[in-house]
Design an enzyme around this catalytic site. Structure first.
Site, PDB file in Angstrom:
ATOM      1  N   LYS A 159      21.127 -64.334 -15.467  1.00 49.59           N
ATOM      2  CA  LYS A 159      21.971 -65.473 -15.831  1.00 49.59           C
ATOM      3  C   LYS A 159      21.421 -66.673 -15.067  1.00 49.59           C
ATOM      4  O   LYS A 159      21.900 -67.028 -13.981  1.00 49.59           O
ATOM      5  CB  LYS A 159      23.436 -65.188 -15.490  1.00 49.59           C
ATOM      6  CG  LYS A 159      24.398 -66.179 -16.115  1.00 49.59           C
ATOM      7  CD  LYS A 159      25.831 -65.682 -16.003  1.00 49.59           C
ATOM      8  CE  LYS A 159      26.836 -66.732 -16.411  1.00 49.59           C
ATOM      9  NZ  LYS A 159      26.801 -67.089 -17.823  1.00 49.59           N
TER      10      LYS A 159
HETATM   11  N1  PPE Z   1      25.952 -64.694 -23.210  1.00 53.89           N
HETATM   12  C1  PPE Z   1      25.699 -65.870 -22.594  1.00 53.89           C
HETATM   13  C2  PPE Z   1      24.483 -66.627 -22.946  1.00 53.89           C
HETATM   14  C3  PPE Z   1      26.620 -66.340 -21.652  1.00 53.89           C
HETATM   15  O1  PPE Z   1      26.375 -67.504 -21.050  1.00 53.89           O
HETATM   16  C4  PPE Z   1      27.773 -65.589 -21.361  1.00 53.89           C
HETATM   17  C5  PPE Z   1      28.768 -66.089 -20.364  1.00 53.89           C
HETATM   18  C6  PPE Z   1      27.973 -64.372 -22.025  1.00 53.89           C
HETATM   19  C7  PPE Z   1      27.033 -63.949 -22.932  1.00 53.89           C
HETATM   20  C8  PPE Z   1      29.147 -63.495 -21.723  1.00 53.89           C
HETATM   21  O2  PPE Z   1      29.040 -62.895 -20.455  1.00 53.89           O
HETATM   22  P1  PPE Z   1      30.322 -62.521 -19.588  1.00 53.89           P
HETATM   23  O3  PPE Z   1      30.932 -63.785 -19.146  1.00 53.89           O
HETATM   24  O4  PPE Z   1      29.786 -61.716 -18.471  1.00 53.89           O
HETATM   25  O5  PPE Z   1      31.204 -61.740 -20.477  1.00 53.89           O
HETATM   26  N2  PPE Z   1      28.848 -67.490 -20.249  1.00 53.89           N
HETATM   27  C9  PPE Z   1      29.504 -68.086 -19.112  1.00 53.89           C
HETATM   28  C10 PPE Z   1      29.234 -69.562 -19.014  1.00 53.89           C
HETATM   29  C11 PPE Z   1      29.791 -70.396 -20.092  1.00 53.89           C
HETATM   30  C12 PPE Z   1      29.595 -71.871 -19.802  1.00 53.89           C
HETATM   31  O6  PPE Z   1      29.801 -72.682 -20.704  1.00 53.89           O
HETATM   32  O7  PPE Z   1      29.278 -72.228 -18.661  1.00 53.89           O
HETATM   33  C13 PPE Z   1      30.982 -67.758 -19.085  1.00 53.89           C
HETATM   34  O8  PPE Z   1      31.556 -67.369 -20.096  1.00 53.89           O
HETATM   35  O9  PPE Z   1      31.567 -67.883 -18.016  1.00 53.89           O
END
Ligand code: PPE
Length: 324
Positions: A159
């Site tokens: 990430k």
């Molecule tokens: N894919 C991506 C690209 C992504 O950024 C997130 C979270 C997810 C999947 C889902 O992952 P999880 O949160 O572990 O279920 N994106 C984070 C950031 C969003 C933002 O705008 O900043 C979030 O949801 O916190």
């Protein structure tokens, strides 16, 4: 959402006032995207505030840093304590939590190694990501003309701040075209994920989501939904999904820490199923919100109580007793 501009931010172990939490413009991260981060949520439950899957978020942070050869002197316990300290210092009941590890200030040039590795943790209140309406009514999205990260270019499992240059292209295109969000395909043309969410589809009561090899982030909400769906007796399959399978799905929805569980009601102006939140999505949404809001027993040990360690320990013990 705009920031209130007050509160305390954890920077390298010190809590500093919001306005003083600044870094130098010559910091490596500003120029080359050399940062990794997390996003977690703390929810207000009847037993007190609890962070949802804190350990899993901190493991992913440490792993993202490892992929980018960043060494920061905090182990898992250290990270857990730092997050809890920051939430407590801000007296938050419910909040979004954003830890960030980044290359700081020393020298510019692509080589990141001369720069110190710094870290910060911010917390703030962040409501429904795609709007409160979207959680109930569903949201209208498009398939992006941008692909998600190709394998062996930028590591999708990390990430990393740099990955969000791609996310921004997806998001801006979607907004400019009048949609709330974009779904990116991977470079092979299979469904990958949204700009900041994983995606699921339902067909004939079976739930599908793309595998990690489709350039998706290993979402912690994704994992939670897979687990909750299986608890409810659904079959969940991780498999490559062709774009057109989304159009003819009974239901589609996004998952993410920020987006939580958001139904998708149309893609490329094609109505998905009935064009409303479907029954499987509704069931999973309820199961998810029941757990995060502490309305049902925390059988998976997913909640870390912020202000009462006893409640946390009791729930952990309960979870391991249930698993055994
Ligand atoms: N894919 C991506 C690209 C992504 O950024 C997130 C979270 C997810 C999947 C889902 O992952 P999880 O949160 O572990 O279920 N994106 C984070 C950031 C969003 C933002 O705008 O900043 C979030 O949801 O916190």
């Amino acid at each position: 959402m705009s920031f209130p501009g007050t509160g305390l931010i954890w920077m390298n172990g010190k809590l500093v006032e919001w306005k003083d939490a600044t870094i130098h413009i010559a910091s490596h991260v500003v120029h080359y995207g050399s940062g990794v981060f997390e996003g977690a949520r703390c929810y207000a439950t009847p037993k007190g505030s609890a962070v949802f899957r804190l350990d899993e978020h901190m493991v992913r942070l440490v792993n993202s840093a490892k992929i980018y050869r960043m060494e920061y002197p905090l182990d898992l316990n250290g990270w857990r304590d730092a997050v809890l300290e920051t939430v407590r210092a801000n007296k938050m009941k419910a909040c979004y939590i954003r830890p960030l590890v980044y290359r700081g200030y020393d020298t510019l040039g692509v080589n990141p190694f001369p720069n110190p590795v710094n870290a910060a943790i911010m917390v703030w209140e962040w409501g429904a990501y795609l709007g409160a309406d979207a959680l109930e009514q569903g949201t209208d999205v498009k398939v992006s003309s941008w692909s998600r990260l190709a394998p062996n270019t930028l590591p999708a499992m990390a990430k990393a701040t740099a990955n969000y240059a791609n996310s921004q292209l997806i998001k801006m295109e979607a907004l400019a075209d009048g949609y709330s969000e974009g779904i990116a395909l991977d470079v092979y043309g299979n469904v990958s994920e949204g700009s900041g969410q994983n995606i699921f589809m339902v067909r004939d009561n079976v739930i599908y989501t793309p595998p990690l090899s489709a350039s998706v982030l290993g979402g912690i909400t994704r994992d939670s939904i897979v687990t909750l769906a299986r608890d409810l007796g659904y079959t969940v399959t991780e498999t490559n999904i062709p774009r057109e399978a989304l159009y003819i799905a009974d239901e589609c929805f996004f998952t993410g820490t920020a987006a939580e569980v958001t139904p998708i009601r149309s893609i490329d102006k094609i109505k998905i199923g009935s064009g409303k939140r479907g029954p499987v999505t509704a069931a999973l949404q309820s199961a998810f919100f029941a757990v995060v809001n502490g309305d049902v027993p925390d059988t998976h040990g997913w909640l870390t109580y912020v202000y009462a360690d006893e409640a946390h320990l009791r729930d952990r013990a309960q979870a391991s007793a249930t698993k055994a």
